[in-house]
Design an enzyme around this catalytic site. Structure first.
Site, PDB file in Angstrom:
ATOM      1  N   CYS A 200      -6.998   0.776   0.652  1.00 37.33           N
ATOM      2  CA  CYS A 200      -6.761   0.371  -0.719  1.00 37.33           C
ATOM      3  C   CYS A 200      -6.304   1.594  -1.518  1.00 37.33           C
ATOM      4  O   CYS A 200      -6.796   2.697  -1.308  1.00 37.33           O
ATOM      5  CB  CYS A 200      -7.978  -0.224  -1.421  1.00 37.33           C
ATOM      6  SG  CYS A 200      -8.560  -1.732  -0.657  1.00 37.33           S
TER       7      CYS A 200
ATOM      8  N   ARG B 179      -1.773   2.735   2.126  1.00 36.31           N
ATOM      9  CA  ARG B 179      -3.238   2.618   2.162  1.00 36.31           C
ATOM     10  C   ARG B 179      -3.707   1.170   2.300  1.00 36.31           C
ATOM     11  O   ARG B 179      -4.900   0.910   2.471  1.00 36.31           O
ATOM     12  CB  ARG B 179      -3.843   3.204   0.872  1.00 36.31           C
ATOM     13  CG  ARG B 179      -3.561   4.668   0.689  1.00 36.31           C
ATOM     14  CD  ARG B 179      -4.214   5.171  -0.578  1.00 36.31           C
ATOM     15  NE  ARG B 179      -5.648   5.213  -0.456  1.00 36.31           N
ATOM     16  CZ  ARG B 179      -6.363   6.277  -0.107  1.00 36.31           C
ATOM     17  NH1 ARG B 179      -5.749   7.415   0.133  1.00 36.31           N
ATOM     18  NH2 ARG B 179      -7.666   6.225  -0.024  1.00 36.31           N
TER      19      ARG B 179
ATOM     20  N   ASN C  27     -11.566   0.744  -4.774  1.00 39.61           N
ATOM     21  CA  ASN C  27     -11.362   1.090  -3.371  1.00 39.61           C
ATOM     22  C   ASN C  27     -12.737   1.401  -2.795  1.00 39.61           C
ATOM     23  O   ASN C  27     -13.432   2.267  -3.312  1.00 39.61           O
ATOM     24  CB  ASN C  27     -10.431   2.320  -3.300  1.00 39.61           C
ATOM     25  CG  ASN C  27     -10.356   2.925  -1.919  1.00 39.61           C
ATOM     26  OD1 ASN C  27     -10.673   2.276  -0.928  1.00 39.61           O
ATOM     27  ND2 ASN C  27      -9.930   4.172  -1.855  1.00 39.61           N
TER      28      ASN C  27
END
Ligand code: F6R
Length: 604
Positions: A2, A27, A96
């Site tokens: 993330c 990511r 995240n």
């Protein structure tokens, strides 16, 4: 895993956030979303282009937060995409990490009548912040985080505080970028480079309030902290494709330069020695270590396996290798004289980081072989060796893996020369290492044979990679690369193991990729190839130039230059990376962003 990006400044936020998301896309790319205070979140499933398409007309607003997702809780749907809102719809959060106690928190919130729109753990935190909000956004974030178990890098903004973003970190990276016309917050400094190189990293347990021209850092308990900004030593070109079709190809072709950067200033040619400045402070502890434990995940683990062979063979130093996901949970029985070396490109891998912490708790010397400068693992290990491979954007590791092998050569020579390796041998290795970049540069000038072979092997459903000694881990790395980039089922074995079971699977539809350089196990490898040929398995050999015999036993051969055995794994890996790349392209796949993967594995 993330990516988060926030902007608060004087320019329109959306284009800045979209650009940042494109840099962070490696990511995670299951879904993405943007929130600008005063507007509803805009979200889309799939790559950032799908999200960008929804902004045919950009929305005004000079503050915003954005997220690109690698799904952990809940399928990759629009409803599950971040940012998530609180129940009033005025506070938005991008996250995240993983909120481990989200189920119990969610049940508590539901019993208070709060409704959820997604299946995510993140929405629970957004709703929690909303329930605790009494006019002070920072306090609501701090109070909420005190109830949370898990990991997070978060950015939060609100219609009531559209001039600020609150951020906090525990276990997932957060970096603040100090720009001229505004400030940014991201999970990765690469997404800030187009705006600034001046950054401040948050540490675990810290939070910050960021406005257009100021930032304030505090502990989660509210104690103010002072931090000096650092300069990121990266150029924006390093995170662009620069004419290559894919990042993966660009990064493979960067290998000569990467090796140059990894070895620069670290060899003393006349003395056949190596100098690693990052280890100066722990040098006597390291040289008196009676045992090493190397820890890593995925490709970094395989690099560690090669490292073990080299350290044992040339430095006579007993060495073990563990997966990060195992080391951290098992009972480790180190003696005082052992040292742990973790290997990681991103410096953020959750299991590797947990291994560092667990080793430190036992009082063991922890060293890092890390590519990402300033990353959490780089900062938490006691000392280490930076790879200097530059940012690796393609999800499949190529140049960073080669750099990890190169660092193990350096470390091996460093320790071996202390433990009896002759001056002559040291000089030979160091000189050959110095010549390696040019040799590889020449090799990479013509890769047409690999393209041809890739076309031939692209149609198979399975493949098996075999190698011995230094090349056993390279077989594993080759099979991992093929799996990731082409979705061909691939396995790997130390070649001698085949006859203990797996040879049963072989037939004319199950090709073998055999790593067979002319080294001290060459004859054994030839016998293994004969065994698989007897089962009609097609054989693709990676062999060294000058081998006249290999074409008699293999269907196809990719020749690589013959170098000192300590360097041969580096050279033998390159055709395997290109093979995976060209097969992936032949199959029309997104080689830079294979399905289900993300670059930085910050979940456990
Ligand atoms: C494979 C790959 C992964 C990483 C692994 C560890 O191509 O890239 O297997 O090697 O996730 O990541 P780092 O090195 O960032 O700790």
């Amino acid at each position: 895993m993330c990516g988060i990006i926030g902007y608060v400044g004087s320019r329109t936020a959306v284009p800045i956030l979209l650009d940042g998301l494109r840099t962070l896309e490696y990511r995670g790319y299951d879904s993405a979303g943007i929130y600008v205070p005063g507007h509803s979140p805009v979200k889309a499933v799939g790559p950032i282009d799908n999200l960008a398409a929804k902004f045919a007309e950009s929305i005004p607003g000079t503050t915003g937060i954005a997220h690109t997702r690698w799904a952990t809780h809940g399928a990759p749907t629009e409803a599950n995409a971040h940012p998530h809102l609180d129940m009033s719809g005025s506070i938005a959060l991008a996250h995240n990490g993983i909120i481990e106690n989200f189920r119990e928190l969610r049940e508590g919130l539901i019993s208070q009548g709060i409704k959820f729109d997604s299946e995510t753990d993140t929405e629970v935190l957004a709703k929690l912040i909303g329930t605790l909000y009494q006019g002070d956004l920072l306090k609501a974030v701090q109070d909420s985080l005190s109830l949370v178990r898990g990991t997070y890098g978060i950015i939060v903004t609100s219609t009531h505080h559209s001039d600020k973003i609150v951020t906090a970190r525990l276990g997932s990276p957060v970096v603040i970028g100090l720009g001229i016309d505004g400030n940014l917050i991201s999970s990765d400094p690469s997404a800030l480079l187009a705006h600034t190189k001046d950054v401040v990293y948050l540490e675990d347990g810290e939070c910050a309030v960021v406005t257009k021209d100021a930032y304030e850092i505090l502990t989660l308990k509210g104690k103010r902290l002072t931090k000096t900004p650092e300069t990121v030593e990266l150029e924006v070109e390093a995170v662009q494709k620069q004419g290559y079709d894919h990042f993966m190809l660009k990064e493979i072709f960067e290998i000569p330069e990467v090796i140059e950067n990894t070895i620069r200033g670290r060899q003393i040619l006349s003395k056949g020695k190596v100098k690693l400045g990052g280890l100066d402070g722990v040098f006597s502890k390291l040289t008196s270590a009676s045992r090493l434990m190397i820890v890593g995940c995925g490709s970094a683990y395989y690099a560690g396996q090669v490292g073990r062979y080299l350290l044992e063979e040339y430095a006579g130093l007993p060495t073990e290798v563990e997966l990060g996901s195992e080391y951290r949970y098992k009972r480790n029985l180190p003696d005082k004289e052992s040292a742990v070396i973790v290997v990681t490109q991103s410096g953020e891998t959750a299991d590797t980081l947990a291994s560092v912490r667990s080793a430190k708790e036992q009082g063991i010397l922890t060293l890092g072989i890390v590519n990402a400068v300033g990353s959490t693992i780089a900062r938490e290990t006691e000392a280490g060796i930076y790879n200097h491979a530059g940012p690796e954007i393609a999800v499949a590791s190529t140049k960073a893996f080669i750099s990890q092998l190169t660092v193990f050569v350096l470390l091996t020579v460093l320790l071996a020369r202390e433990r009896g390796m002759s001056l002559e041998e040291g000089k030979k290795i160091v000189e050959e290492l110095n010549n390696l970049p040019d040799l590889i540069r020449k090799y990479l000038k013509n890769t047409s044979d690999i393209k041809t072979v890739a076309k031939k092997y692209a149609g198979y459903r399975d493949a098996m990679f075999i190698g011995r000694k230094f090349h056993a881990p390279i077989a594993y790395e080759g099979s991992l690369k093929l799996k990731e980039v082409t979705y061909i089922h691939a396995e790997a074995y130390a070649a001698g193991e085949l006859k203990h079971g797996s040879i049963a699977m072989l037939d004319e539809n199950f090709p073998i990729v055999a790593l067979v350089p002319q080294d001290d196990v060459y004859e054994k490898m030839i016998s293994n190839i004969e065994e698989v040929r007897a089962r009609k398995a097609p054989v693709l050999a990676i062999a060294t130039k000058g081998d006249k015999h290999i074409s008699e036993v293999a269907d196809d051969v990719l020749f690589v230059p013959k170098v000192h055995p300590i360097l041969q794994p580096i050279v033998s890996t390159i055709p395997l990376q290109l093979l995976a790349y060209y097969i992936g392209v032949e199959k029309g796949l997104n080689v830079d962003r294979p399905r289900n993967l993300a670059k930085s594995v910050t979940v456990e």
